[in-house]
Design an enzyme around this catalytic site. Structure first.
Site, short mmCIF file in Angstrom:
data_model
loop_
_atom_site.label_atom_id
_atom_site.label_comp_id
_atom_site.label_asym_id
_atom_site.label_seq_id
_atom_site.Cartn_x
_atom_site.Cartn_y
_atom_site.Cartn_z
CD GLU A 1 10.08 1.66 10.29
OE1 GLU A 1 9.85 2.66 9.59
OE2 GLU A 1 9.88 0.49 9.90
CG LEU B 1 8.29 2.51 4.68
CD1 LEU B 1 8.13 1.39 3.66
CD2 LEU B 1 6.95 3.09 5.04
CE LYS C 1 3.13 3.44 3.27
NZ LYS C 1 3.22 3.46 4.72
CE1 TYR D 1 1.05 -0.20 4.43
CE2 TYR D 1 0.02 1.95 4.34
CZ TYR D 1 0.81 1.05 4.99
OH TYR D 1 1.38 1.38 6.20
N1 PDD Z 1 2.83 5.07 7.57
N2 PDD Z 1 7.58 3.76 8.85
C1 PDD Z 1 6.41 3.10 8.97
C2 PDD Z 1 6.41 1.74 9.57
C3 PDD Z 1 5.21 3.72 8.53
O1 PDD Z 1 4.05 3.05 8.62
C4 PDD Z 1 5.25 5.03 7.99
C5 PDD Z 1 4.04 5.76 7.52
C6 PDD Z 1 6.51 5.66 7.90
C7 PDD Z 1 6.66 7.05 7.31
O2 PDD Z 1 6.48 7.06 5.92
P1 PDD Z 1 5.97 8.36 5.15
O3 PDD Z 1 6.78 9.50 5.61
O4 PDD Z 1 6.17 8.03 3.73
O5 PDD Z 1 4.51 8.53 5.52
C8 PDD Z 1 7.65 5.00 8.33
C9 PDD Z 1 1.61 5.62 6.99
C10 PDD Z 1 1.37 7.04 7.25
C11 PDD Z 1 0.44 4.71 7.33
O6 PDD Z 1 0.67 3.53 7.44
O7 PDD Z 1 -0.68 5.19 7.46
#
Ligand code: PDD
Length: 283
Positions: free
Chosen positions: A178, A202, A146, A32
């Site tokens: 993270e 991620l 992701k 996703y």
């Molecule tokens: N998640 N690490 C993880 C495990 C995450 O789920 C997310 C963001 C990030 C940050 O990624 P980005 O800056 O591209 O949003 C890092 C999204 C917001 C979610 O699962 O809803």
């Protein structure tokens, strides 16, 4: 919020239904993206589509659409929504097939998009910061994908919620990986530090933007492994994500981080981020 796209059709979200044997439902076999949209403009869309491609490559699923088709689907959905600020959730699964772990032959991938509201932090929430807890990162070794199978992230995030906090900061073998749904930055003596992209985290689009802004504005920064001790003795700790943007963590496991209030670099980076967003929206 109420509009969706499913396998070639734009339809009300409530009518978007997938068969129970979709491998997303049965196995969590899919990937996703979540793209924030500001003033009707998807933010860093090319980066999100590139990351979607990497996730699809990693799970050996052919991308069902070329970039311009994705762009058109996303823009059509955004146009249907009233809200100027929103987000677009994109999910691709390996499709519907008899339950068998092996990849199905000839199944068409399921493509699902909808536009959840974008709930960003208020000025008051930013000024207050949030608390976080730490936990051992017991996820698998491909956190760079992701993947929709988020059970470990959900359980880990819930530890923070149960403690009345916003995020769980994960540590693996003595090093920062993270957050359960965010990337984590550390500030010490004015230097911003973040773990390098690897299979253990991620690489956030927000993470990339923060590092680009640090580079462009002369903020001293280092991308290198960050130890648990550095996390626990940080002057500032931030979580970053598309929805949280840059959020200061002001307490960790009940102990104040730095002065226990959002630090000066968090405030500066947030200002840079907001300006950058406005510039992108105007472009
Ligand atoms: N998640 N690490 C993880 C495990 C995450 O789920 C997310 C963001 C990030 C940050 O990624 P980005 O800056 O591209 O949003 C890092 C999204 C917001 C979610 O699962 O809803």
């Amino acid at each position: 919020m109420n509009n969706a796209y499913l396998n070639g059709q734009f339809l009300p979200l409530a009518e978007a239904k997938v068969p129970a044997l979709d491998r997303g439902f049965v196995f969590g076999d899919g990937v996703y993206e979540l793209v924030p949209v500001y003033s009707k403009k998807p933010f860093r869309l090319d980066d999100h589509l590139r990351r979607l491609q990497s996730s699809l490559d990693a799970i050996r699923l052919a991308n069902p659409h070329a970039g311009d088709v994705w762009r058109e689907l996303i823009l059509r959905l955004v146009a249907q929504e009233e809200a100027a600020d929103q987000s677009v959730y994109i999910q691709v699964t390996r499709g519907v097939a008899p339950r068998d772990h092996a990849f199905p032959e000839g199944a068409a991938p399921t493509v699902f998009l909808f536009t959840p509201p974008l709930v960003t932090a208020t000025v008051e929430q930013k000024a207050a910061g949030v608390c976080a807890v730490t936990a051992v990162d017991y996820r698998w070794q491909r956190c760079d994908i992701k993947a929709i199978s988020l059970l470990a992230n959900i359980l880990l995030r819930q530890q923070a919620i149960d403690a009345g906090c916003a995020e769980t900061v994960m540590l693996r073998d003595g090093f920062l990986s993270e957050g359960a749904a965010s990337n984590i930055f550390v500030v010490k003596d004015g230097v911003l530090r973040a773990p390098p992209p690897s299979h253990l985290m991620l690489t956030g689009i927000t993470y990339d933007v923060v590092l680009e802004l640090a580079q462009a504005h002369g903020v001293p920064h280092e991308v290198r492994a960050v130890t648990e001790a550095e996390v626990r003795t940080a002057d500032e700790l931030w979580m970053t994500s598309s929805t949280r943007e840059i959020m200061a963590i002001v307490a960790l496991d009940g102990a104040p981080v730095g002065g226990g209030v959002p630090g000066p670099l968090a405030q500066r980076m947030d200002a840079l981020y907001q300006t950058f967003k406005r510039e992108v929206m105007r472009a």
